[in-house]
Design a protein around this motif. Structure first.
Motif, PDB file in Angstrom:
ATOM      1  N   MET A   1      -1.720   5.347  -7.081  1.00  0.00           N
ATOM      2  CA  MET A   1      -1.684   3.924  -6.711  1.00  0.00           C
ATOM      3  C   MET A   1      -1.933   3.041  -7.930  1.00  0.00           C
ATOM      4  SD  MET A   1      -1.047   3.253  -3.497  1.00  0.00           S
ATOM      5  CE  MET A   1      -1.855   1.686  -3.155  1.00  0.00           C
ATOM      6  N   GLU A 215      -3.022  -5.884   0.335  1.00  0.00           N
ATOM      7  CA  GLU A 215      -2.878  -4.425   0.413  1.00  0.00           C
ATOM      8  C   GLU A 215      -1.615  -4.045   1.182  1.00  0.00           C
ATOM      9  OE1 GLU A 215      -7.490  -2.856   0.210  1.00  0.00           O
ATOM     10  OE2 GLU A 215      -6.685  -3.475   2.146  1.00  0.00           O
ATOM     11  N   LYS A 216      -1.327  -4.757   2.268  1.00  0.00           N
ATOM     12  CA  LYS A 216      -0.116  -4.471   3.044  1.00  0.00           C
ATOM     13  C   LYS A 216       1.134  -4.755   2.213  1.00  0.00           C
ATOM     14  CE  LYS A 216      -1.976  -5.224   7.704  1.00  0.00           C
ATOM     15  NZ  LYS A 216      -1.925  -6.075   8.928  1.00  0.00           N
ATOM     16  N   THR A 219       1.458  -1.982  -0.443  1.00  0.00           N
ATOM     17  CA  THR A 219       1.887  -0.715   0.164  1.00  0.00           C
ATOM     18  C   THR A 219       3.362  -0.763   0.533  1.00  0.00           C
ATOM     19  OG1 THR A 219      -0.321  -0.288   1.047  1.00  0.00           O
ATOM     20  CG2 THR A 219       1.508   0.877   2.083  1.00  0.00           C
ATOM     21  N   ILE A 222       5.456  -0.373  -2.607  1.00  0.00           N
ATOM     22  CA  ILE A 222       5.429   1.000  -3.129  1.00  0.00           C
ATOM     23  C   ILE A 222       6.329   1.915  -2.304  1.00  0.00           C
ATOM     24  CG2 ILE A 222       3.925   3.020  -3.406  1.00  0.00           C
ATOM     25  CD1 ILE A 222       1.678   1.054  -4.152  1.00  0.00           C
ATOM     26  N   ASN A 223       6.395   1.651  -1.000  1.00  0.00           N
ATOM     27  CA  ASN A 223       7.143   2.523  -0.104  1.00  0.00           C
ATOM     28  C   ASN A 223       8.608   2.150   0.031  1.00  0.00           C
ATOM     29  OD1 ASN A 223       4.880   4.095   0.476  1.00  0.00           O
ATOM     30  ND2 ASN A 223       4.248   2.782   2.159  1.00  0.00           N
TER      31      ASN A 223
END
Length: 224
Positions: A1, A215-216, A219, A222-223
């Motif tokens: 991360m 954070e959402k 994430t 990243i995805n």
């Protein structure tokens, strides 16, 4: 991360304890912009701010020196137990070997900052001394500026140089780190993202909600 470093010049200072208490649980560094009104036409935080912050956190601090004579600040920042001292390349040039030796003696990290127009060859001769290279993706000195996409090529080249030379410095991005740019920055090779108003503090008045949204967004990027 990827690591996260909130820029505290963007925080709500009226809710200092509340915001720091929440961020302490979630982040990797605190980014402290120190400006003297000369190197950039703005004045923000100072070493005094770090002195006030220290009793409230054990998170390492990264002091970004946007000042005319940054070398003059080094001893004071070491006394304040600053983990990373980040100096713009044009000012570090001519002092890099001496400052590196001093910081290693104190077990601290040396950072170098590259403005959008600063070429990588400026730091080529002392890149092996650097712990963190900060690539500015906006002009230094003010929050909320337009993202300079051209700077991402510098990030890509730094990643290549690190692999080719078997170095271990981290690549940090400063400027417009938010949900619209996260994926580009991470794909280019960013290890640390400095989040300010658009990436964190303006997402919600409640800092816990703002962190959750950050954070959402991260994430999701990243995805992708």
């Amino acid at each position: 991360m990827v690591k996260i470093s909130p820029s505290l010049m963007c925080m709500n200072l009226g809710k200092f304890e509340e915001q720091i208490s929440c961020l302490n649980k979630k982040i990797d560094y605190y980014h402290i912009d120190i400006m003297d009104g000369h190197y950039v036409k703005n004045m923000t935080l100072s070493p005094w701010f770090i002195e006030q912050l220290n009793p409230y956190t054990s998170i390492p601090t990264d002091a970004h020196l946007m000042v005319t004579n940054p070398i003059d600040y080094v001893d004071q920042l070491l006394e304040l137990n600053v983990e990373v001292i980040s100096i713009h390349a044009e000012h570090l040039n001519g002092h890099a070997f001496r400052i590196s030796e001093l910081l290693k003696k104190h077990r601290k990290k040396m950072g170098v900052v590259l403005n959008p127009e600063t070429p990588l060859n400026v730091i080529a001769d002392f890149l092996h001394l650097i712990d963190i290279v900060t690539v500015m993706t906006v002009d230094p000195g003010f929050a909320g500026q337009t993202f300079v996409t051209e700077s991402l090529e510098k990030v890509r080249q730094l990643k290549i140089s690190r692999e080719e030379q078997n170095l271990s410095f981290e690549i940090q991005i400063d400027g417009s780190c938010n949900e619209k740019t996260y994926k580009q920055m991470i794909d280019a090779g960013a290890d640390i993202l400095i989040v300010g108003k658009s990436g964190l503090f303006n997402l919600d008045e409640n800092i816990e909600n703002a962190v959750t949204m950050m954070e959402k967004n991260l994430t999701a990027a990243i995805n992708l």
